[in-house]
Design an enzyme around this catalytic site. Sequence first.
Site, PDB file in Angstrom:
ATOM      1  N   GLY A  64       0.840  -1.189   0.000  1.00 45.21           N
ATOM      2  CA  GLY A  64       0.000   0.000   0.000  1.00 45.21           C
ATOM      3  C   GLY A  64       0.873   1.236   0.000  1.00 45.21           C
ATOM      4  N   GLN A  69       2.511  10.038   1.933  1.00 45.99           N
ATOM      5  CA  GLN A  69       3.824   9.407   2.141  1.00 45.99           C
ATOM      6  C   GLN A  69       4.848   9.857   1.095  1.00 45.99           C
ATOM      7  OE1 GLN A  69       1.959   5.282   2.594  1.00 45.99           O
ATOM      8  NE2 GLN A  69       3.754   5.138   3.911  1.00 45.99           N
ATOM      9  N   CYS A 111       5.157  -0.174   7.891  1.00 42.79           N
ATOM     10  CA  CYS A 111       4.845   1.076   7.201  1.00 42.79           C
ATOM     11  C   CYS A 111       6.101   1.530   6.474  1.00 42.79           C
ATOM     12  CB  CYS A 111       4.393   2.137   8.206  1.00 42.79           C
ATOM     13  SG  CYS A 111       3.966   3.712   7.420  1.00 42.79           S
ATOM     14  N   LEU A 112       5.942   1.877   5.205  1.00 40.85           N
ATOM     15  CA  LEU A 112       7.118   2.308   4.436  1.00 40.85           C
ATOM     16  C   LEU A 112       7.673   3.624   4.982  1.00 40.85           C
ATOM     17  CD1 LEU A 112       5.879   1.378   0.839  1.00 40.85           C
ATOM     18  CD2 LEU A 112       7.172  -0.019   2.484  1.00 40.85           C
ATOM     19  N   HIS A 153      -5.159   1.145   7.194  1.00 45.63           N
ATOM     20  CA  HIS A 153      -3.841   1.757   7.456  1.00 45.63           C
ATOM     21  C   HIS A 153      -3.613   2.932   6.492  1.00 45.63           C
ATOM     22  CE1 HIS A 153       0.683   1.206   8.165  1.00 45.63           C
ATOM     23  NE2 HIS A 153       0.648   1.971   7.080  1.00 45.63           N
ATOM     24  N   GLU A 154      -3.961   2.729   5.206  1.00 43.34           N
ATOM     25  CA  GLU A 154      -3.732   3.794   4.215  1.00 43.34           C
ATOM     26  C   GLU A 154      -4.681   4.971   4.444  1.00 43.34           C
ATOM     27  OE1 GLU A 154      -1.066   3.516   2.706  1.00 43.34           O
ATOM     28  OE2 GLU A 154      -0.810   1.370   3.052  1.00 43.34           O
ATOM     29  N   HIS A 157      -3.394   7.233   6.993  1.00 44.14           N
ATOM     30  CA  HIS A 157      -2.384   8.194   6.510  1.00 44.14           C
ATOM     31  C   HIS A 157      -3.044   9.487   6.025  1.00 44.14           C
ATOM     32  CE1 HIS A 157       1.502   6.188   6.716  1.00 44.14           C
ATOM     33  NE2 HIS A 157       1.058   5.117   6.099  1.00 44.14           N
TER      34      HIS A 157
END
Length: 186
Positions: A64, A69, A111-112, A153-154, A157
């Site tokens: 994702g 991000q 998480c990236l 999760h996305e 963000h």
Amino acid sequence: MTHAANTDLSFSAASDGAAPLHILTPPHPVLRQKARLVKPEDVAEIRKILPNMFSAMYQAPGIGLAAPQVGLSQRFILVDLGEKDARDPIVMINPEVIAETEDMAVREEGCLSLPNQYAEVVRPEKIRVRWNNVNGDVVEREAEGLLATCIQHEIDHLEGVLFVDHLSALRRNMILRRLAKELKRK
Ligand code: K1U
Ligand code: ZN
């Protein structure tokens, strides 16, 4: 009217030789901002950056990626739980969870934007999500398991929320301090 999810594989790789996108890490302020709604007139520009965003996500590798991000404070996300040889890219513009189960699931998240940090997070097990695809159609579907976790999760963000915000203050601070140390060493 609702339509099927956009699964156009032309989103799956950058083709224009543009510079790779950099994935932001804390304390970048965009990660903590509430992203703004995407307007119909923004979609043409979003379409242009999607190949680069998918490239950044696949290269990481991730399943994702949310626009904040990569420094874009706009409400759109990418998800792809497909294998390398069977990609399943989905672009969700202005995504909203419109229903969720009372049943909760515990799943390990990464998480990236918080590289190499993982923790178990509790979230609703199943959700119903509504979004606009890149053609402007309204799409709805149910998601469960890892897909439901990833979408939630996305969407977090887009609200400036990171998975560590679902943990105790003690655990959150431990992870953020460990990450800051690791990033300083690099
Ligand atoms: O938002 C992000 O930073 C992407 C994140 C999404 C996510 C993963 C797991 C649980 C919740 C949300 C990632 O992709 S982290 C990398 C990762 O977990 C992964 C990478 C490759 C294959 C499978 C998982
Ligand atoms: Zn993340």
